[in-house]
Design a protein around this motif. Structure first.
Motif, mmCIF file in Angstrom:
data_model
loop_
_atom_site.group_PDB
_atom_site.id
_atom_site.type_symbol
_atom_site.label_atom_id
_atom_site.label_comp_id
_atom_site.label_asym_id
_atom_site.label_seq_id
_atom_site.Cartn_x
_atom_site.Cartn_y
_atom_site.Cartn_z
ATOM 1 N N LEU A 118 3.021 -8.517 12.257
ATOM 2 C CA LEU A 118 4.172 -8.323 11.376
ATOM 3 C C LEU A 118 3.945 -8.944 10.009
ATOM 4 N N MET A 119 3.153 -10.039 9.952
ATOM 5 C CA MET A 119 2.917 -10.690 8.672
ATOM 6 C C MET A 119 1.737 -10.083 7.919
ATOM 7 N N ARG A 120 0.749 -9.574 8.630
ATOM 8 C CA ARG A 120 -0.439 -9.067 7.950
ATOM 9 C C ARG A 120 -0.453 -7.542 7.810
ATOM 10 N N ASP A 142 16.109 -5.032 4.153
ATOM 11 C CA ASP A 142 15.148 -4.151 3.470
ATOM 12 C C ASP A 142 15.954 -3.120 2.700
ATOM 13 N N LEU A 179 10.690 -11.496 0.055
ATOM 14 C CA LEU A 179 9.563 -10.623 0.405
ATOM 15 C C LEU A 179 9.190 -9.666 -0.725
ATOM 16 N N ARG A 207 4.659 -0.435 3.594
ATOM 17 C CA ARG A 207 4.726 -1.392 4.695
ATOM 18 C C ARG A 207 5.373 -2.681 4.196
ATOM 19 N N LEU A 208 6.313 -3.172 4.951
ATOM 20 C CA LEU A 208 6.992 -4.417 4.625
ATOM 21 C C LEU A 208 6.369 -5.543 5.441
ATOM 22 N N ARG A 209 5.659 -6.443 4.743
ATOM 23 C CA ARG A 209 5.002 -7.563 5.423
ATOM 24 C C ARG A 209 5.953 -8.750 5.477
ATOM 25 N N LEU A 210 6.155 -9.271 6.677
ATOM 26 C CA LEU A 210 7.088 -10.361 6.912
ATOM 27 C C LEU A 210 6.394 -11.712 6.738
ATOM 28 N N ARG A 211 7.173 -12.791 6.769
ATOM 29 C CA ARG A 211 6.608 -14.130 6.601
ATOM 30 C C ARG A 211 7.357 -15.109 7.493
ATOM 31 N N ASP A 249 6.224 -0.352 9.042
ATOM 32 C CA ASP A 249 6.208 0.899 8.269
ATOM 33 C C ASP A 249 7.651 1.285 7.955
ATOM 34 N N GLY A 307 2.540 -5.520 8.871
ATOM 35 C CA GLY A 307 3.886 -5.222 8.443
ATOM 36 C C GLY A 307 4.552 -4.096 9.214
#
Length: 762
Positions: free
Chosen positions: A738-740, A695, A670, A708-712, A744, A742
């Motif tokens: 969660l992907m777009r 993280d 990520l 923001r941590l965007r997931l995949r 906080d 993310g």
């Protein structure tokens, strides 16, 4: 999957709906017309695109698509041809599959064979082919396989097909058989070459590549993985340019400096999108991987045994098998390419006994005691480890011979009675009685001069007559090209393993080869030493597993100095680096993940301040990094506070609960750690119902902006319960959010802070 053969055109199309490779005999020479994303072929009928994977196994037809328009027929000045006539094709610009030097192709050849008259010129012409189901083993070498069933490798499984193409040189009767294996479910082609002398005079191979691919353009970035001891496999990306870009090893091992793997990605390719090839070697010795770009913008990729110092004599009737190379392809970004290679390792390379099977959580005594220990100290450490839920106790260096430092004892694999009064059988029994499995450290390839083995056999050390001997850590390299040496070491190891309950071996290798010379062979065979040495290493692995099939052997080479697909064919895990600092391990494990799955990365929670860097890092962060690996501890629990022991017990329990997801899920990188600020990655279950996210903060930022941590990799229409293990986050969000948008994570800090999130579909 299908291998379409058009006998009229002498054309071969390997495709499984994910990748296509199209080969053809042109003017008698085998050329590569196309390699990349799968393309339709009339020989498939209605089975095009993704449906090709389920098409008939082999189609032999004259009705397949004619890809001859891809042959390079363009005229160029100052290019040699066989005949000085119009319409001749220029070898310098053909995309040969196994190129030779001397007929007008001035690029580096894949093969070079020295003949009795001194000539190095050969002319390999198409001489036939075979298509067989499955994939045969390679004699004496590790290699991929089609599939495993009930813990057994099935070489004739329909999960793969192999095309073998014969090339022959009429003058010398040298023959080369190129083997191409196409896997049913992966965009990967395995490639090797069998070379035989069918003539009446000896030949000497001075170059024998495993892989060659000529690409029509040079619009690629080369991503290589470089480093040194304690900082292995950091990715470096740069555009291809005219000339040669090369990584290699001349050390007798793949080494930490240049990993025997590289990615060739289009410039716009990212983790999530774009086209790339991956190239890696199922081999642990000297290698050469290079990209050669000519001034017409074409690229030749080549991978094989390093030709420097290599000279393999082939007497009439003898043959030589090259190690295996693997080519992977993606049109969907670097992360997809990595996931493909991860599946190849877990499903088609590793011994089925331990592939995709959880290994025990271990504690290693090295950083707790080094050489200074007694049996009672070891047992005290084991009792505390058992109380924390740790399952395997590993006794590291210092248990054998006269070994109280690194100056003596290597080569004498019998227990030191002053330290272990009842020997290895005794300490193993006592560890088992505590309720733990027992593991043991060996360095089988090395010897100290202060050892009974060296005093009995000084000629077994690799050394050049009349020259000084280089030394490192007071040790020397045993000549594993000599079967008598391998026999001796095997007998010593077998004597221990057959009388003690040893579940695990840590196989170390702390020194590279210098003054290379094989005292058992004559001058004409000296160029064989480096390859014969690694064949001896593989032979010892094979013999140990034949005798002890359930044994776990963790590869180790002064940390990650021999972390490659060759070793992983035997070892389900390898010690990723001697650097156990959590921050450094973020970079090391992140780079390693491009070709190697989490389940292969030996990763331990170690003491703080860290012994390599002096950093003080939270126990939680040390565990949150190590759990994205094969989990263990390397610290003195006897001096650990009760609070930390309780936290360790919680960490072990957490890891055991989530290890199947961590080790068998799809890994997504990520945030890369190389800006020294942040790092993040996650593992997603195959059904996308669960995920785990790591993280990390490397260096805190004052007055920092929103983060923001965007997931995949999630199901964007599903809803997930997201909970952080520190209790700071608990919410239900859609996969699309969660992907777009993310998570906080602005509040994550300070230096060396970390957080793990668990996701469950609701």
């Amino acid at each position: 999957m299908t291998i379409i053969v058009n006998d009229n055109l002498q054309q071969f199309h390997l495709t499984n709906g994910r990748i296509s490779m199209i080969l053809r005999a042109v003017d008698g020479k085998l050329v590569n017309l196309y390699t990349g994303a799968a393309v339709p072929d009339a020989g498939l009928g209605d089975a095009v695109g993704a449906n090709a994977a389920s098409a008939a196994a082999v189609v032999t037809t004259g009705d397949s698509t004619d890809f001859g328009y891809l042959i390079d027929d363009h005229f160029r000045v100052q290019s040699a041809t066989e005949r000085d006539e119009d319409g001749q094709r220029f070898p310098e610009h053909q995309r040969f599959e196994y190129p030779e030097f001397g007929h007008g192709d001035y690029r580096h050849p894949a093969i070079e064979a020295v003949q009795p008259n001194g000539s190095r010129i050969t002319d390999l012409r198409f001489a036939g082919y075979r298509v067989t189901p499955g994939k045969p083993a390679l004699p004496g070498l590790p290699a991929t396989f089609p599939e495993a069933r009930d813990g057994k490798i099935v070489h004739d499984s329909p999960a793969a097909e192999t095309l073998s193409i014969d090339l022959a040189d009429e003058l010398t009767s040298l023959t080369v058989t190129l083997h191409y294996t196409l896997f049913r479910d992966e965009a990967v082609i395995a490639r090797s070459a069998s070379i035989a002398n069918r003539g009446t005079e000896p030949l000497t191979l001075t170059r024998a590549a495993s892989f060659n691919l000529d690409l029509p353009d040079a619009d690629y970035d080369m991503i290589e993985f470089t480093g040194a001891w304690a900082r292995e496999r950091e990715p470096h990306r740069q555009p291809l340019h005219a000339g040669i870009q090369q990584i290699e090893s001349l050390r007798g091992a793949s080494g930490p400096y240049f990993s025997p793997a590289a990615v060739f990605a289009r410039p716009a390719t990212t983790e999530d999108a774009g086209e790339a090839f991956g190239l890696t070697f199922v081999y642990s010795g000297n290698f050469d991987l290079h990209a050669e770009v000519d001034t017409y913008g074409a690229t030749r990729l080549q991978l094989g045994i390093n030709p420097f110092g290599f000279a393999w004599r082939l007497e009439p009737g003898e043959s030589f098998q090259t190690p295996e190379a693997l080519l992977g392809y993606t049109a969907h970004g670097l992360n997809a390419l990595s996931q493909t290679f991860h599946r190849i390792v877990l499903d088609h390379l590793q011994r089925p006994a331990w592939a995709r099977r959880e290994r025990p959580v271990l504690i290693n005594n090295w950083e707790a005691t080094y050489f200074d220990f007694t049996e009672d100290q070891l047992l005290d450490l084991a009792r505390l480890a058992k109380h924390a839920g740790i399952e395997l106790f590993v006794l590291d260096d210092g248990w054998f011979g006269a070994r109280t430092s690194d100056r003596s004892g290597l080569g004498d694999w019998t227990a030191n009675p002053d330290r272990l009064p009842e020997g290895i059988a005794g300490i193993a029994r006592k560890i088992n009685e505590i309720g733990m499995q027992f593991g043991l450290w060996f360095e089988p390839e090395m010897v100290n001069k202060d050892s009974d083995l060296y005093r009995a056999h000084p000629e077994w050390v690799i050394a050049t007559p009349g020259r000084s001997q280089s030394v490192y850590r007071h040790q020397y390299v045993l000549d594993f090209a000599n079967p008598a040496v391998v026999d001796n070491i095997y007998a010593q190891m077998h004597a221990i393993l057959s009388t003690a309950n040893v579940a695990y071996i840590k196989w170390d290798m702390n020194r590279f080869i210098t003054e290379a010379f094989d005292a058992t062979r004559g001058a004409e065979r000296q160029g064989e030493l480096m390859h014969r040495y690694i064949l001896g290493v593989y032979a010892l692995y094979e013999r140990l597993f034949a005798a002890f099939p359930d044994l776990i052997i963790e590869g180790c080479a002064s940390g990650g100095s021999r972390f490659d697909y060759g070793i992983l064919a035997y070892s389900p895990q390898a010690w990723t680096s001697d650097d156990t600092d959590a921050v450094e391990r973020m970079s090391i494990q992140y780079g390693t993940s491009f070709f190697f799955p989490v389940a292969t990365m030996g990763a331990h929670v170690s003491i703080t301040p860290n012994h390599q860097t002096g950093r003080n890092e939270p126990l939680a962060t040390r565990a949150n990094v190590a759990m994205f690996g094969t989990f263990g501890y390397e610290m003195d629990l006897t001096s650990t506070s009760p609070e930390d022991l309780a936290e360790i017990a919680d960490q072990v329990a957490f890891f055991k609960e989530h290890a199947p997801l961590l080790h068998n899920g799809d890994l997504y990188r990520l945030v890369a750690p190389y800006d020294h600020r942040r790092m993040a990655w996650m593992s997603v279950a195959a059904d996308r119902a669960h995920a785990i996210v790591g993280d990390y903060v490397i260096l805190g930022v004052p007055n920092k902006p929103k983060s923001r941590l965007r997931l995949r990799g999630l199901d964007e229409t599903a809803r997930y319960r997201v909970v952080s293990t520190d209790g700071r986050f608990d919410a239900v969000r859609s996969g699309g959010e969660l992907m777009r948008i993310g998570i906080d994570d602005t509040d994550l800090g300070p230096d060396f802070a970390s957080r793990v999130y668990l996701l469950d579909r609701v």
